[in-house]
Scaffold this active site. Structure first.
Site, PDB file in Angstrom:
ATOM      1  N   GLU A  95       5.166  -5.757   2.318  1.00  0.00           N
ATOM      2  CA  GLU A  95       4.661  -6.370   1.367  1.00  0.00           C
ATOM      3  C   GLU A  95       4.247  -5.529  -0.114  1.00  0.00           C
ATOM      4  O   GLU A  95       3.052  -5.356  -0.316  1.00  0.00           O
ATOM      5  CB  GLU A  95       3.243  -7.333   1.751  1.00  0.00           C
ATOM      6  CG  GLU A  95       2.936  -8.417   0.778  1.00  0.00           C
ATOM      7  CD  GLU A  95       1.831  -9.186   1.449  1.00  0.00           C
ATOM      8  OE1 GLU A  95       1.827 -10.322   1.545  1.00  0.00           O
ATOM      9  OE2 GLU A  95       0.839  -8.338   1.812  1.00  0.00           O
ATOM     10  N   PRO A  96       5.220  -4.777  -0.378  1.00  0.00           N
ATOM     11  CA  PRO A  96       4.841  -3.624  -1.427  1.00  0.00           C
ATOM     12  C   PRO A  96       4.787  -4.191  -2.756  1.00  0.00           C
ATOM     13  O   PRO A  96       5.525  -5.335  -3.038  1.00  0.00           O
ATOM     14  CB  PRO A  96       5.871  -2.677  -1.409  1.00  0.00           C
ATOM     15  CG  PRO A  96       7.124  -3.682  -0.768  1.00  0.00           C
ATOM     16  CD  PRO A  96       6.424  -4.741  -0.096  1.00  0.00           C
ATOM     17  N   GLY A  97       4.033  -3.749  -3.625  1.00  0.00           N
ATOM     18  CA  GLY A  97       3.837  -4.016  -4.999  1.00  0.00           C
ATOM     19  C   GLY A  97       4.242  -2.592  -5.976  1.00  0.00           C
ATOM     20  O   GLY A  97       5.409  -2.531  -6.496  1.00  0.00           O
ATOM     21  N   ARG A  98       3.251  -1.526  -5.569  1.00  0.00           N
ATOM     22  CA  ARG A  98       3.365  -0.603  -6.450  1.00  0.00           C
ATOM     23  C   ARG A  98       4.861   0.208  -6.326  1.00  0.00           C
ATOM     24  O   ARG A  98       5.436   0.675  -7.274  1.00  0.00           O
ATOM     25  CB  ARG A  98       2.114   0.573  -5.970  1.00  0.00           C
ATOM     26  CG  ARG A  98       2.197   1.661  -6.554  1.00  0.00           C
ATOM     27  CD  ARG A  98       1.158   2.315  -6.083  1.00  0.00           C
ATOM     28  NE  ARG A  98       0.137   1.753  -5.610  1.00  0.00           N
ATOM     29  CZ  ARG A  98      -1.050   1.585  -6.309  1.00  0.00           C
ATOM     30  NH1 ARG A  98      -0.997   2.240  -7.647  1.00  0.00           N
ATOM     31  NH2 ARG A  98      -2.140   0.780  -6.129  1.00  0.00           N
TER      32      ARG A  98
ATOM     33  N   TYR B  78      -9.944   3.056 -12.526  1.00  0.00           N
ATOM     34  CA  TYR B  78     -10.003   3.704 -11.431  1.00  0.00           C
ATOM     35  C   TYR B  78      -9.901   5.265 -11.523  1.00  0.00           C
ATOM     36  O   TYR B  78      -9.917   6.105 -10.473  1.00  0.00           O
ATOM     37  CB  TYR B  78      -8.550   3.587 -10.669  1.00  0.00           C
ATOM     38  CG  TYR B  78      -8.103   2.044 -10.410  1.00  0.00           C
ATOM     39  CD1 TYR B  78      -8.915   1.403  -9.367  1.00  0.00           C
ATOM     40  CD2 TYR B  78      -7.114   1.699 -10.883  1.00  0.00           C
ATOM     41  CE1 TYR B  78      -8.603  -0.010  -9.419  1.00  0.00           C
ATOM     42  CE2 TYR B  78      -7.040   0.359 -10.857  1.00  0.00           C
ATOM     43  CZ  TYR B  78      -7.536  -0.540  -9.846  1.00  0.00           C
ATOM     44  OH  TYR B  78      -7.250  -1.798  -9.935  1.00  0.00           O
TER      45      TYR B  78
ATOM     46  N   CYS C  88     -13.261  -0.432 -28.982  1.00  0.00           N
ATOM     47  CA  CYS C  88     -14.596   0.016 -29.712  1.00  0.00           C
ATOM     48  C   CYS C  88     -15.372   0.099 -28.030  1.00  0.00           C
ATOM     49  O   CYS C  88     -16.200  -0.592 -27.886  1.00  0.00           O
ATOM     50  CB  CYS C  88     -15.103  -1.327 -30.342  1.00  0.00           C
ATOM     51  SG  CYS C  88     -16.802  -0.811 -30.880  1.00  0.00           S
ATOM     52  N   GLU C  89     -14.903   0.960 -27.243  1.00  0.00           N
ATOM     53  CA  GLU C  89     -15.509   1.426 -26.075  1.00  0.00           C
ATOM     54  C   GLU C  89     -15.317   2.998 -25.897  1.00  0.00           C
ATOM     55  O   GLU C  89     -14.278   3.375 -25.955  1.00  0.00           O
ATOM     56  CB  GLU C  89     -14.588   0.777 -25.040  1.00  0.00           C
ATOM     57  CG  GLU C  89     -15.267  -0.685 -24.796  1.00  0.00           C
ATOM     58  CD  GLU C  89     -16.287  -1.193 -23.599  1.00  0.00           C
ATOM     59  OE1 GLU C  89     -16.416   0.057 -23.028  1.00  0.00           O
ATOM     60  OE2 GLU C  89     -16.586  -2.240 -23.285  1.00  0.00           O
TER      61      GLU C  89
ATOM     62  N   ARG D  93      -5.768   1.040 -15.592  1.00  0.00           N
ATOM     63  CA  ARG D  93      -5.946   2.046 -14.486  1.00  0.00           C
ATOM     64  C   ARG D  93      -6.635   3.243 -14.906  1.00  0.00           C
ATOM     65  O   ARG D  93      -7.321   3.631 -14.082  1.00  0.00           O
ATOM     66  CB  ARG D  93      -4.518   2.388 -13.816  1.00  0.00           C
ATOM     67  CG  ARG D  93      -3.622   1.074 -13.492  1.00  0.00           C
ATOM     68  CD  ARG D  93      -2.280   1.523 -12.648  1.00  0.00           C
ATOM     69  NE  ARG D  93      -2.842   1.801 -11.460  1.00  0.00           N
ATOM     70  CZ  ARG D  93      -2.702   2.984 -10.817  1.00  0.00           C
ATOM     71  NH1 ARG D  93      -2.368   4.098 -11.544  1.00  0.00           N
ATOM     72  NH2 ARG D  93      -3.190   3.289  -9.681  1.00  0.00           N
TER      73      ARG D  93
ATOM     74  N   GLY E  69       0.791  -1.348  -0.070  1.00  0.00           N
ATOM     75  CA  GLY E  69      -0.046   0.183  -0.026  1.00  0.00           C
ATOM     76  C   GLY E  69       0.775   1.129   0.128  1.00  0.00           C
ATOM     77  O   GLY E  69       0.178   2.177   0.061  1.00  0.00           O
TER      78      GLY E  69
HETATM   79  N1  LLP Z   1      -0.719  -7.142  -0.030  1.00  0.00           N
HETATM   80  C1  LLP Z   1      -1.780  -7.273  -0.304  1.00  0.00           C
HETATM   81  C2  LLP Z   1      -2.441  -8.390   0.465  1.00  0.00           C
HETATM   82  C3  LLP Z   1      -2.705  -6.645  -1.337  1.00  0.00           C
HETATM   83  O1  LLP Z   1      -4.063  -7.111  -1.666  1.00  0.00           O
HETATM   84  C4  LLP Z   1      -2.054  -5.887  -1.963  1.00  0.00           C
HETATM   85  C5  LLP Z   1      -2.546  -5.239  -3.267  1.00  0.00           C
HETATM   86  C6  LLP Z   1      -0.677  -5.633  -2.094  1.00  0.00           C
HETATM   87  C7  LLP Z   1      -0.090  -6.361  -0.891  1.00  0.00           C
HETATM   88  C8  LLP Z   1       0.211  -4.539  -2.705  1.00  0.00           C
HETATM   89  O2  LLP Z   1      -0.203  -3.190  -2.655  1.00  0.00           O
HETATM   90  P1  LLP Z   1       0.440  -2.297  -3.378  1.00  0.00           P
HETATM   91  O3  LLP Z   1       1.854  -1.866  -2.604  1.00  0.00           O
HETATM   92  O4  LLP Z   1       0.802  -2.397  -4.741  1.00  0.00           O
HETATM   93  O5  LLP Z   1      -0.363  -0.914  -3.194  1.00  0.00           O
HETATM   94  N2  LLP Z   1      -4.710  -2.557  -9.473  1.00  0.00           N
HETATM   95  C9  LLP Z   1      -4.759  -1.596  -8.595  1.00  0.00           C
HETATM   96  C10 LLP Z   1      -4.124  -2.076  -7.035  1.00  0.00           C
HETATM   97  C11 LLP Z   1      -4.971  -3.117  -6.581  1.00  0.00           C
HETATM   98  C12 LLP Z   1      -3.946  -3.577  -5.247  1.00  0.00           C
HETATM   99  C13 LLP Z   1      -4.649  -5.130  -4.804  1.00  0.00           C
HETATM  100  N3  LLP Z   1      -3.926  -5.394  -3.645  1.00  0.00           N
HETATM  101  C14 LLP Z   1      -4.033  -0.501  -9.093  1.00  0.00           C
HETATM  102  O6  LLP Z   1      -3.885  -0.332 -10.104  1.00  0.00           O
HETATM  103  O7  LLP Z   1      -3.844   0.508  -8.339  1.00  0.00           O
END
Ligand code: LLP
Length: 416
Positions: free
Chosen positions: A264-267, A307, A336-337, A303, A222
């Site tokens: 647990e970062p993604g973004r 969103y 086509c949207e 995105r 997050g």
């Molecule tokens: N951990 C859990 C349990 C999660 O559900 C998520 C994201 C993350 C970690 C990683 O979150 P981050 O650090 O990336 O914010 N598609 C959306 C984001 C959906 C995230 C879902 N879960 C977007 O494009 O913003």
């Protein structure tokens, strides 16, 4: 204004398009390395691979010392294929399907429980693996309602009021709970952070006696990044870490031994590492509005349409020059949207953006697309998935080829 977060620029992008075609995703390994390094204070950094699951990225990231989150059987397969050991993977989901259960059993993959039913299903399948429990603390927060993962309207995790029962049930069935986990949403802020920290402290404090094997506090992902170039901020990671580390110390005192902190970062690790390079294929007026129509749609980058997410956009003129002139333009794709528009707000309201005056054949670059970019692409309108290219040590390498029509059709052809 610094336009590019990646270390390659217009010349390299134009060359990459010449070589690999358009549209295409261009990642910079330097940025990913730097972001992983930023997070080194955390005991464990578990990459949420849903942000960008290409196995070539995963294996480079593994070499940099991260662990990995998997939310599906497919993500377990990817993690294993990228060389992660089973105990470096954790499956975090609200349900199991049979493919996930089979893989968890075969490789003894640790599981993060997201519902009481998951406990029963592990027991029925004869699986004994270390567990985490994902807690829904009763509130959540995110950059959009669609990414808020806490509260009564969220499907994620075990409701805080149910927690004691679930933990007792796990003990009764002979499971060790090693980790308590809370992820309230993506793109949160310090106000919500302090709420999560106190919810975590309260929960762990009150459950300590029931989870004697607890080793790890996972603060979820997050971490926000700033997508807008006029908002020059960067999350203060030291402040973020210190807040959690202070809570970790208090909880360690409470349980009487050292607890580890996990993020647990993604973004945060991926977003700024990639641009989506596209070509302008039509420039047209609709009444007073000017449209740039590009060869990528929400089938590539979802995105903005899903969103109302903002991504910085720049233009590379095909002849290398620029008139310096600007125009208010709407950037839209080929689908086509009507909603296939990259300049829109959350409610779906189309807006224009001040951009360089451009013409057909110019390249349009959409920035900060590394997280939830290629990962969320689809074949809608029977459009092919674009290639992914990695910039490493000053050169581009293809890490995913452009999909072919035959590959798109392969499962529909009955060749038995
Ligand atoms: N951990 C859990 C349990 C999660 O559900 C998520 C994201 C993350 C970690 C990683 O979150 P981050 O650090 O990336 O914010 N598609 C959306 C984001 C959906 C995230 C879902 N879960 C977007 O494009 O913003």
């Amino acid at each position: 204004m610094q336009e590019y977060n990646v270390s390659f620029g217009e010349k390299e992008i134009a060359l990459a398009v010449e070589r690999f075609g358009s549209p295409l995703w261009l990642y910079d390994l330097n940025v990913i390395e730097k972001r992983i390094w930023d997070m080194r204070s955390f005991g464990v950094v578990r990459y949420a691979q849903k942000a960008a699951p290409n196995i070539n990225l995963l294996s480079k990231m593994r070499e940099l010392g991260i662990d990995i989150d998997a939310v599906s059987a497919g993500e377990i397969v990817r993690a294993l294929r990228a060389g992660f050991a089973p105990d470096q993977i954790r499956y975090t989901a609200d349900i199991f399907d049979s493919a996930a259960l089979d893989l968890i059993k075969e490789f003894s993959i640790p599981v993060n429980i997201g519902s009481p039913d998951m406990l029963i299903q592990l027991q029925e399948a004869g699986i004994k693996v270390p567990l985490a429990v994902r807690i829904n603390p009763g509130f959540g927060h995110g950059h959009s309602n669609k990414v808020n993962t806490g509260g009564e309207f969220s499907k994620h995790g075990v409701w805080h009021g149910e927690l004691e029962n679930v933990v007792k049930k796990a003990a009764e069935l002979g499971f060790d709970i090693e980790c308590l986990h809370m992820h309230i949403g993506s793109g949160s802020d310090y106000i919500h952070l302090s709420q999560v920290v106190s919810a975590m402290e309260h929960t762990v404090g009150s459950l300590a006696a029931l989870v004697p094997k607890l080793k790890i506090i996972s603060v979820g992902g997050g971490l926000p990044v700033s997508y807008k170039r006029d908002e020059v901020w960067h999350i203060d990671l030291e402040k973020y870490y210190n807040i959690w580390d202070a809570a970790r110390k208090r909880l360690s005192n409470c349980v009487g031994y050292y607890l580890q902190l996990e993020a647990e970062p993604g973004r945060y690790l991926l977003a700024e590492s990639c641009v989506l390079a596209t070509e302008i294929r039509a420039v047209k007026k609709m009444g007073k509005n000017l449209f740039y129509l590009i060869d990528a749609g929400f089938t590539d980058l979802m995105r903005p349409a899903f969103y109302g997410a903002y991504h910085h956009i720049s233009v590379i003129h095909k002849n290398g020059g620029t008139s310096g002139e600007e125009a208010d333009a709407i950037v839209a794709g080929p689908l086509c949207e009507s909603g296939d528009v990259f300049t829109q707000e959350e409610s779906g309201i189309v807006v224009s953006r001040k951009l360089p005056l451009a013409q057909v054949g110019d390249l349009l670059v959409i920035h900060d697309t590394g997280a939830y970019g290629a990962a969320m692409s689809s074949n809608y309108n029977s459009r092919l998935l674009a290639p992914e290219i990695l910039w490493e040590k000053g050169k581009f390498t293809q890490i995913r080829r452009r999909q072919t029509f035959e590959q798109m059709l392969s499962n529909e052809i009955d060749d038995e």
